[in-house]
Design a protein around this motif. Sequence first.
Motif, PDB file in Angstrom:
ATOM      1  N   ARG A 190      39.685  -3.237   2.734  1.00 57.90           N
ATOM      2  CA  ARG A 190      38.815  -2.916   4.350  1.00 57.90           C
ATOM      3  C   ARG A 190      37.305  -3.101   4.005  1.00 57.90           C
ATOM      4  O   ARG A 190      37.245  -3.375   4.386  1.00 57.90           O
ATOM      5  CB  ARG A 190      39.414  -1.325   3.878  1.00 57.90           C
ATOM      6  CG  ARG A 190      40.808  -0.960   4.221  1.00 57.90           C
ATOM      7  CD  ARG A 190      40.446  -0.397   5.485  1.00 57.90           C
ATOM      8  NE  ARG A 190      40.166  -0.652   6.598  1.00 57.90           N
ATOM      9  CZ  ARG A 190      41.746  -0.882   7.716  1.00 57.90           C
ATOM     10  NH1 ARG A 190      42.704  -1.558   6.864  1.00 57.90           N
ATOM     11  NH2 ARG A 190      40.490  -1.880   8.717  1.00 57.90           N
ATOM     12  N   GLY A 191      37.091  -3.146   2.703  1.00 56.71           N
ATOM     13  CA  GLY A 191      36.016  -3.576   2.406  1.00 56.71           C
ATOM     14  C   GLY A 191      35.842  -5.619   3.044  1.00 56.71           C
ATOM     15  O   GLY A 191      34.856  -5.834   3.443  1.00 56.71           O
ATOM     16  N   ILE A 192      36.608  -6.375   2.619  1.00 56.94           N
ATOM     17  CA  ILE A 192      36.585  -8.142   3.182  1.00 56.94           C
ATOM     18  C   ILE A 192      36.543  -7.390   4.399  1.00 56.94           C
ATOM     19  O   ILE A 192      35.785  -8.405   5.197  1.00 56.94           O
ATOM     20  CB  ILE A 192      37.757  -8.178   2.589  1.00 56.94           C
ATOM     21  CG1 ILE A 192      37.721  -8.374   1.286  1.00 56.94           C
ATOM     22  CG2 ILE A 192      37.478  -9.921   2.753  1.00 56.94           C
ATOM     23  CD1 ILE A 192      38.905  -9.015  -0.054  1.00 56.94           C
ATOM     24  N   ILE A 193      37.463  -7.136   5.365  1.00 61.87           N
ATOM     25  CA  ILE A 193      37.843  -6.449   6.649  1.00 61.87           C
ATOM     26  C   ILE A 193      35.934  -6.390   7.530  1.00 61.87           C
ATOM     27  O   ILE A 193      36.139  -6.937   8.141  1.00 61.87           O
ATOM     28  CB  ILE A 193      38.379  -5.546   7.335  1.00 61.87           C
ATOM     29  CG1 ILE A 193      39.592  -5.623   7.058  1.00 61.87           C
ATOM     30  CG2 ILE A 193      38.386  -5.559   8.439  1.00 61.87           C
ATOM     31  CD1 ILE A 193      41.511  -4.912   6.819  1.00 61.87           C
ATOM     32  N   GLU A 194      35.306  -5.211   6.369  1.00 57.98           N
ATOM     33  CA  GLU A 194      34.131  -5.248   6.665  1.00 57.98           C
ATOM     34  C   GLU A 194      33.074  -5.920   6.854  1.00 57.98           C
ATOM     35  O   GLU A 194      31.743  -6.350   7.772  1.00 57.98           O
ATOM     36  CB  GLU A 194      33.570  -3.945   5.705  1.00 57.98           C
ATOM     37  CG  GLU A 194      33.920  -2.242   6.578  1.00 57.98           C
ATOM     38  CD  GLU A 194      32.945  -1.632   5.775  1.00 57.98           C
ATOM     39  OE1 GLU A 194      32.945  -1.565   4.638  1.00 57.98           O
ATOM     40  OE2 GLU A 194      34.160  -0.509   5.075  1.00 57.98           O
ATOM     41  N   LYS A 195      33.543  -7.188   6.290  1.00 60.27           N
ATOM     42  CA  LYS A 195      32.267  -8.691   6.542  1.00 60.27           C
ATOM     43  C   LYS A 195      32.982  -9.850   6.892  1.00 60.27           C
ATOM     44  O   LYS A 195      32.588 -10.941   6.010  1.00 60.27           O
ATOM     45  CB  LYS A 195      32.042  -8.968   4.499  1.00 60.27           C
ATOM     46  CG  LYS A 195      31.622  -7.079   4.285  1.00 60.27           C
ATOM     47  CD  LYS A 195      30.255  -6.935   4.581  1.00 60.27           C
ATOM     48  CE  LYS A 195      29.393  -5.958   3.674  1.00 60.27           C
ATOM     49  NZ  LYS A 195      28.326  -5.723   4.256  1.00 60.27           N
ATOM     50  N   ILE A 196      33.793  -9.378   7.191  1.00 63.28           N
ATOM     51  CA  ILE A 196      34.229 -10.588   8.472  1.00 63.28           C
ATOM     52  C   ILE A 196      33.438 -11.568   8.919  1.00 63.28           C
ATOM     53  O   ILE A 196      33.117 -13.013   9.241  1.00 63.28           O
ATOM     54  CB  ILE A 196      35.425 -10.622   8.854  1.00 63.28           C
ATOM     55  CG1 ILE A 196      37.157 -10.451   8.007  1.00 63.28           C
ATOM     56  CG2 ILE A 196      36.014 -11.559  10.494  1.00 63.28           C
ATOM     57  CD1 ILE A 196      38.506  -9.684   8.959  1.00 63.28           C
ATOM     58  N   ASP A 197      32.195 -10.764   9.470  1.00 59.23           N
ATOM     59  CA  ASP A 197      31.773 -11.247  10.381  1.00 59.23           C
ATOM     60  C   ASP A 197      30.898 -12.090  10.019  1.00 59.23           C
ATOM     61  O   ASP A 197      29.275 -13.171  10.101  1.00 59.23           O
ATOM     62  CB  ASP A 197      30.547  -9.880  10.758  1.00 59.23           C
ATOM     63  CG  ASP A 197      31.388  -9.896  12.228  1.00 59.23           C
ATOM     64  OD1 ASP A 197      32.654  -9.792  12.781  1.00 59.23           O
ATOM     65  OD2 ASP A 197      30.614  -8.711  13.075  1.00 59.23           O
ATOM     66  N   TYR A 198      29.800 -11.865   8.378  1.00 50.92           N
ATOM     67  CA  TYR A 198      29.603 -12.508   7.358  1.00 50.92           C
ATOM     68  C   TYR A 198      30.208 -13.578   7.012  1.00 50.92           C
ATOM     69  O   TYR A 198      29.412 -15.026   7.055  1.00 50.92           O
ATOM     70  CB  TYR A 198      29.139 -11.297   6.317  1.00 50.92           C
ATOM     71  CG  TYR A 198      28.362 -12.200   5.031  1.00 50.92           C
ATOM     72  CD1 TYR A 198      27.234 -12.658   5.446  1.00 50.92           C
ATOM     73  CD2 TYR A 198      29.054 -13.070   4.196  1.00 50.92           C
ATOM     74  CE1 TYR A 198      26.728 -12.997   3.745  1.00 50.92           C
ATOM     75  CE2 TYR A 198      28.801 -13.202   3.047  1.00 50.92           C
ATOM     76  CZ  TYR A 198      27.282 -13.977   3.741  1.00 50.92           C
ATOM     77  OH  TYR A 198      26.834 -14.224   2.074  1.00 50.92           O
ATOM     78  N   LEU A 199      31.135 -13.558   6.902  1.00 49.68           N
ATOM     79  CA  LEU A 199      31.852 -14.905   6.350  1.00 49.68           C
ATOM     80  C   LEU A 199      32.093 -16.014   7.653  1.00 49.68           C
ATOM     81  O   LEU A 199      32.077 -17.169   7.385  1.00 49.68           O
ATOM     82  CB  LEU A 199      33.560 -14.517   6.168  1.00 49.68           C
ATOM     83  CG  LEU A 199      33.940 -13.804   4.742  1.00 49.68           C
ATOM     84  CD1 LEU A 199      35.468 -13.419   5.077  1.00 49.68           C
ATOM     85  CD2 LEU A 199      33.142 -14.565   3.425  1.00 49.68           C
ATOM     86  N   GLU A 200      32.681 -15.592   8.622  1.00 45.22           N
ATOM     87  CA  GLU A 200      32.450 -16.330   9.792  1.00 45.22           C
ATOM     88  C   GLU A 200      30.750 -16.977  10.013  1.00 45.22           C
ATOM     89  O   GLU A 200      30.784 -17.627  10.589  1.00 45.22           O
ATOM     90  CB  GLU A 200      32.846 -15.314  11.255  1.00 45.22           C
ATOM     91  CG  GLU A 200      32.885 -16.572  12.891  1.00 45.22           C
ATOM     92  CD  GLU A 200      33.179 -15.651  13.950  1.00 45.22           C
ATOM     93  OE1 GLU A 200      34.091 -16.228  14.480  1.00 45.22           O
ATOM     94  OE2 GLU A 200      33.040 -14.528  13.854  1.00 45.22           O
ATOM     95  N   GLN A 201      29.892 -15.689   9.968  1.00 51.19           N
ATOM     96  CA  GLN A 201      28.205 -16.704  10.383  1.00 51.19           C
ATOM     97  C   GLN A 201      28.082 -17.040   8.989  1.00 51.19           C
ATOM     98  O   GLN A 201      27.747 -18.969   9.033  1.00 51.19           O
ATOM     99  CB  GLN A 201      27.591 -15.603  10.002  1.00 51.19           C
ATOM    100  CG  GLN A 201      26.137 -15.557  10.192  1.00 51.19           C
ATOM    101  CD  GLN A 201      25.430 -14.786   9.794  1.00 51.19           C
ATOM    102  OE1 GLN A 201      25.664 -13.148   9.618  1.00 51.19           O
ATOM    103  NE2 GLN A 201      23.837 -14.913  10.485  1.00 51.19           N
ATOM    104  N   LEU A 202      28.444 -17.652   8.322  1.00 49.18           N
ATOM    105  CA  LEU A 202      28.704 -18.626   6.819  1.00 49.18           C
ATOM    106  C   LEU A 202      29.146 -19.819   7.361  1.00 49.18           C
ATOM    107  O   LEU A 202      28.322 -21.429   6.940  1.00 49.18           O
ATOM    108  CB  LEU A 202      29.020 -18.217   5.287  1.00 49.18           C
ATOM    109  CG  LEU A 202      28.976 -19.064   4.121  1.00 49.18           C
ATOM    110  CD1 LEU A 202      27.063 -19.295   4.329  1.00 49.18           C
ATOM    111  CD2 LEU A 202      29.330 -18.221   3.047  1.00 49.18           C
ATOM    112  N   GLY A 203      29.976 -20.077   7.796  1.00 57.23           N
ATOM    113  CA  GLY A 203      30.977 -20.671   8.340  1.00 57.23           C
ATOM    114  C   GLY A 203      32.016 -21.618   7.626  1.00 57.23           C
ATOM    115  O   GLY A 203      32.966 -22.839   7.609  1.00 57.23           O
TER     116      GLY A 203
END
Length: 554
Positions: free
Chosen positions: A31-44
């Motif tokens: 769930r911690g990874i789920i919380e950071k999906i926006d960050y991964l998408e922002q990185l590209g």
Amino acid sequence: MEKQWWKEAVVYQIYPRSFNDSNGDGIGDLRGIIEKIDYLEQLGVDAVWLNPIYKSPNDDNGYDISDYRAIMDEFGTMEDLEELMSLLKARDMKIIMDLVINHTSDEHYWFKESAKSKDNPYRDYYVWKDGKNASPPNNWKSFFGGSVWEYDKKTDQYYLHLFSKKQPDLNWENKKVREELYEMINWWLEKGIDGFRLDVINLISKNQDFPDGKEGGLCGHEHFANGPRVHEFIQEMAENTYNNYDAMTVGETPFVDKDEAIKFVKEERQEFSMIIPFEHVEFDKKGAWENISQWELKELKDLMTEWQYKLQQNNGWTSLYFCNHDQPRIVSRYGDDGKYRKESAKMLGTLLHTLRGTPFIYQGEEIGMTNISFNSLADFDDIETRGYLNDLKEKGEMSKEEMLEIANYRSRDNARTPMHWDDSKFAGFSNVEPWIKMNDNYPEINVEKDLQSEDSVFKYYQQLIALRKEYPVFVYGKYKLLLEADPNVYTYLREGEENNLLVMLNFSDQPVKIDLQNELEIENAELLLNNYNYEPEFSLEPQLKPYEARMYLF
């Protein structure tokens, strides 16, 4: 060369235990990874590789699996994983699982049965041997120190473990073992996994005579790495599993040189999409874990170039990486983690994204995270580090201070310290003390700070990834080394169908002037990116600033 999504992808590696803690137990989770999906998408990034999340007693942080079809309690549930997969796919991101099938945990059902008696149906799922004169069957040494053989008093035999004694090796000679593993692999592929990183996969075939190994280095590896049936087993596995899907496969292959690598990745052989080579992250060892030696750029260039040319000529592919969960932080190792931390982190990132292969970013690399310095030998969590330290203690040739210096430089714990999200207590990773010590430089090096700065390592990585998507030459261009003998600068071309890319990388902490007039016949080129806040005019005789990176398109 055939185009594939995994050639064009940029992969982000997540070590779940240290990425983001969502439930306040000091351990990262799904769930911690789920919380950071926006960050991964922002990185590209295009794909996410998860280190093992299967059920495990955690002797080697998840690389000792007790149930391949269940999730470790600390990380969450299968429903959490399915939600993560769904959310990633909704944003066009793939998910890659770690697959550990050279060995299991000794708490796996198969091994618990296997250890019950010599005539148990599961006995032959593992490698059991009689001893020799009250000693182990041979002199092979474990990756984690000591013998590879563990004596079992109950059945008066030894079982083989190339790693921890709680990680018994599977017997791939047994067809039933292989069939069970293939069934499990297909179960995951049917669930929607996009591929696998296969842990130490070239160790699955052992010399069945089990002869003694040559003393020195990792004794016995010539008999258990790249064994007699390794390619037969891998081709059988591929035919029965992932080659029937549009899957990405990344074979981790210690003790593989560039010639052996071709057998694993040549497209016509249909074994793996790519491998994880080791030579470029081990050439500074000079034979032993405890040997810290000065390295030279010329040696690194030669190694990288030999691999680039060999794979290019033989229609093979590779992963591009410097950092992962098993390697110290690259900016502390091949860069400058002090005065030129940002510049050297960006320069190394440039190399990572402009060679021929698929780039892998390890969590925190994109913000220039550094090695940690522990104050005591007792602080180290990593089982490998503890094993080597025990061996050094037994030899009695080093002081504690010397051993601490080596361990701080080498330890896998350097990569496993928690991700730095902000400058709050525990770096935003958790609201309680993490499972492993934090690096105390997190107030200076963290995601929040990088996102707010236009000159950050993160923003630079964003640009690298975006350029790679825009220009096919980054992926499919041919590699050509320039200025081979230069001791400070790594310069090369990527030659594409539509345009060419010129890359200049200064590995020195001093300004360096180079001369490309005898190497290139061009008058002008477009600056795509450099890691300093200025726009240098194109020149075949440029002066590069300390750790400067430049990319030109022509």
